[in-house]
Design a protein around this motif. Structure first.
Motif: not given
Ligand code: SDX
Length: 436
Positions: A282-284, A289-290, A294-298, A345-348
């Motif tokens: 999912m993180l990859e 996906d840039g 927020q897109k994935y939280v939604d 890690f940053e995205v996480a």
């Protein structure tokens, strides 16, 4: 010796049902958990309870691990996970969970050397690996080869013989890293590396994973220490899905190898131990996906989408999973030491921040769990994604074994056989084929 206190008897509860007025005992555990004992309910009233997913149902009493989901507390045999992660090695934790106390120097040394004597698997077991396709998932290999240990080690299968249970316990603790490392070597076509008994548990696993016969291999002590910590925080978690599976299968008096093989299969599921592999995927995807978290939280909030934030939420923790905090701190330290900037890690961290500000997650008390950051460390150690849940299984093995032992030692031990509420067809006439 494992300390297990009898629950305290409290004021019974009254239950008016089917024209009867029943009294049911109420028990309190050593940490104040209160339970209605319904073991006599059906005998007294002809009625059963129903609780899909056992959200409200205790399957047993246990003295191994205590969780407080509201406060984010985790203790193995009374010791806080934070202390154990700071001061112990994994073999000490195995001893603590299985035998009930931290070992003294002599006990630790005997335990360590006994495990070292069992790290090899029977040479003929290596031929199993030729039977698997090259892209076989290592969890499938792990559960198959662990189950097959019962064919090669037939002298330690009897659950009623303490000596045989002890031998199979030590064999499993010693051989699982070897079986796991071989499944990785199988996937990349490299020669299997034999265990080196001069190394400690984590060093030995890393050398079996990454050494080759052609080059000398030095285990990085930072890697070995990060692995030690990961195995410790995964070592037990009371009646989770895979541990309950091990207890269920073991309750039929199936041997320990068969019970653990079943636990490995249960752990594989993406809602359980498989979440660490699913979380990194999912993180990859988010990075590719840039990094639009927020897109994935939604998406995770959208009831029309089956997408969930992997590594988030927990049946018991309605606060931070204490293991996630420990792992996150280790992530920070290890990546800084390696001077690695892992975009995952940053995205996480951004995803965690976005979710924990969002009403949907706050209202449902959804926090990062043990699987949210563990994948970042596994990647830093060079562990391939498909092996993440295998590492979870190596960590969880002592917990599974401790619960299997406790189930067999319980004076009330019975085969697990839940009831059900039947909602199918009532009786009907048979219809011959030519009239259907
Ligand atoms: C482990 O049991 C253990 O101790 C397990 C474990 C261990 O050490 O053995 O801690 C290891 O398995 C950790 C969990 C790893 N799994 C995941 O990270 C997968 C994602 N998480 C979820 O699928 C979920 O949170 C579970 C499976 C972990 C818990 O499921 P529950 O307790 O059955 O909760 P639920 O599915 O009923 O969710 C309650 C609500 C629902 O919304 P509503 O119906 O109330 O509107 O919360 C929502 C769910 O849709 N929800 C999530 C979510 N997790 C729950 N929504 C979005 N993303 C999520 N991750």
């Amino acid at each position: 010796m494992a300390v297990s206190r009898e629950p305290i008897q409290k004021e019974p509860v009254r239950l008016a049902i089917e024209g009867q007025d029943l009294e049911l005992p109420v028990l309190e555990g050593s940490e104040g958990e209160v339970a209605i004992d319904i073991s006599e309910l059906r005998k007294k009233s002809g009625v059963i309870t129903l609780d899909e997913g056992f959200v409200n149902t205790g399957s047993t009493t246990s003295a191994i691990t205590f969780l407080d989901g509201e406060k984010g507390v985790l203790r193995y045999r009374g010791y806080p996970i934070e202390e154990l992660a700071k001061h112990c090695d994994f073999i000490e934790i195995c001893y603590l969970l299985i035998y009930g106390d931290l070992p003294n120097a002599e006990q630790a040394s005997c335990f360590r050397s006994s495990i070292r004597e069992h790290t090899l698997i029977h040479e003929e077991m290596r031929s199993f690996y030729n039977g698997f396709p090259r892209d076989a998932h290592p969890m499938a290999i792990l559960s198959s080869v662990v189950g097959a240990l019962s064919t090669f080690y037939q002298d330690s299968l009897d659950p009623s013989d303490p000596r045989q249970v002890e031998v199979s316990t030590h064999r499993l603790l010693a051989k699982l890293p070897t079986i796991a490392a071989y499944s990785y070597k199988k996937s990349n076509g490299q020669p299997f590396m034999y265990p080196l008994n001069k190394l400690d548990y984590c060093e030995n696993f890393l050398q079996m994973m990454f050494a080759t016969p052609t080059e000398p291999y030095e285990v990085d002590p930072d890697f070995a220490d990060a692995l030690r910590l990961l195995l410790i925080v995964h070592a037990d978690h009371e009646q989770n899905c895979s541990t309950s599976t091990v207890r269920m299968v073991g309750s039929s008096n199936a041997n320990l190898f068969a019970s653990i093989s079943a636990g490995i299969s249960a752990l594989w599921g993406p809602l359980h131990g498989g979440a660490n592999e699913a979380c990194v995927s999912m993180l990859e995807e988010i990075v590719a996906d840039g990094g639009n978290v927020q897109k994935y939280v939604d998406m995770a909030k959208d009831k029309n989408s089956t997408f969930r934030l992997m590594g988030f939420g927990h049946r018991v923790y309605k606060n931070f999973d204490p293991r996630a905090k420990i792992i996150k701190a280790t992530c920070d330290r290890l990546l800084a030491k390696l001077q690695l900037d892992d975009p995952l890690f940053e995205v996480a961290q951004k995803l965690e921040e976005a979710a924990l500000k969002d009403e949907y997650f706050v209202k449902r008390k959804l926090y990062p769990n043990v699987d949210f950051y563990s994948g970042v460390i596994y990647r830093a150690l060079g562990i391939p994604v498909q092996m993440f849940t295998v590492l979870f299984a190596i960590g969880r093995l002592p917990g599974w074994i401790a619960h299997w032992h406790e189930m067999h030692q319980s004076p009330g031990k019975r085969i697990y056989r839940p009831r059900q509420v039947y909602t199918g067809q009532t009786e009907r006439e048979f219809v011959p084929l030519d009239q259907r």
